[in-house]
Design a protein around this motif. Structure first.
Motif, short mmCIF file in Angstrom:
data_model
loop_
_atom_site.label_atom_id
_atom_site.label_comp_id
_atom_site.label_asym_id
_atom_site.label_seq_id
_atom_site.Cartn_x
_atom_site.Cartn_y
_atom_site.Cartn_z
N ASP A 1 0.83 -1.22 -0.06
CA ASP A 1 0.19 -0.23 0.01
C ASP A 1 0.92 1.27 -0.14
O ASP A 1 1.91 1.26 0.65
CB ASP A 1 -0.85 0.08 1.32
CG ASP A 1 -2.18 -0.94 1.17
OD1 ASP A 1 -2.32 -1.43 0.24
OD2 ASP A 1 -2.40 -1.11 2.37
N ARG A 2 0.30 2.37 -0.59
CA ARG A 2 1.04 3.65 -0.55
C ARG A 2 2.58 3.54 -0.93
O ARG A 2 3.45 4.15 -0.15
CB ARG A 2 0.71 4.02 0.90
CG ARG A 2 -0.43 4.53 1.33
CD ARG A 2 -0.81 5.06 2.63
NE ARG A 2 -1.33 4.29 3.49
CZ ARG A 2 -1.70 4.29 4.56
NH1 ARG A 2 -0.98 5.32 5.34
NH2 ARG A 2 -2.32 3.48 5.36
N ARG B 1 3.91 0.69 2.34
CA ARG B 1 3.49 -0.23 3.59
C ARG B 1 3.48 -1.69 2.90
O ARG B 1 2.58 -1.84 1.89
CB ARG B 1 1.92 0.22 3.99
CG ARG B 1 2.04 1.66 4.54
CD ARG B 1 0.80 1.77 5.20
NE ARG B 1 1.33 1.59 6.58
CZ ARG B 1 0.17 1.68 7.52
NH1 ARG B 1 -0.73 1.75 7.54
NH2 ARG B 1 0.81 1.66 8.86
#
Length: 151
Positions: free
Chosen positions: A92-93, A144
């Motif tokens: 993520d991100r 992440r």
């Protein structure tokens, strides 16, 4: 939730570990370019890349992302109680914050930001990762990383 898993979560949430340094040289960049068929000049043509704001060739963002796996393999990680297997659950991100010039050394800081029991036999780990460049204040990559542990 078993007391062993509860103890594991309490002991490991918020813990950080740092990998060793790894050299990102032109040979590594060229081999990645050949594997992915991404021969953009800023990665493989030293002469043309020298004329850019980077002053030379830089590593592919996806090369840096892929190096997180061997860097993570270097750190001492506590054994999850009752672990059958761990599965890469995704990222993520992901952000490529700053370039990594050929010849630079990188290392990764791994911080377990969250551990949660998703089902009686599934523990999800959220790990914040920062890929540092030796001598630079800015990281190269922040992300992440999600792992699902099957118990």
């Amino acid at each position: 939730m078993s007391s062993a898993i509860e103890d594991f979560i309490r002991a490991n949430e918020g813990q950080s570990q740092l990998s060793d340094w790894m050299l990102v040289d032109q040979d590594l960049i060229d081999r990645f370019a050949d594997t992915t068929r991404d021969w953009m000049f800023m990665h493989v043509d030293a002469e043309k890349a020298a004329e850019t704001e980077f002053g030379g060739t830089i590593a592919h963002g996806f090369l840096l992302l892929s190096l997180l796996a061997p860097l993570r393999g270097e750190i001492e990680r506590p054994r999850v109680p009752g672990l059958r297997t761990g599965l890469n659950y995704g990222l993520d991100r992901v952000r490529f914050v700053s370039p990594v010039r050929s010849g630079s050394r990188i290392r990764a800081r791994f911080t377990i930001s969250e551990l949660s029991l998703e089902a009686p036999d599934k523990l999800r780990e959220v790990m914040d990762v920062t890929l540092e460049v030796e001598g630079s204040e800015r990281p190269a990559v922040v992300a992440r990383w999600l792992t699902m542990y099957l118990l």
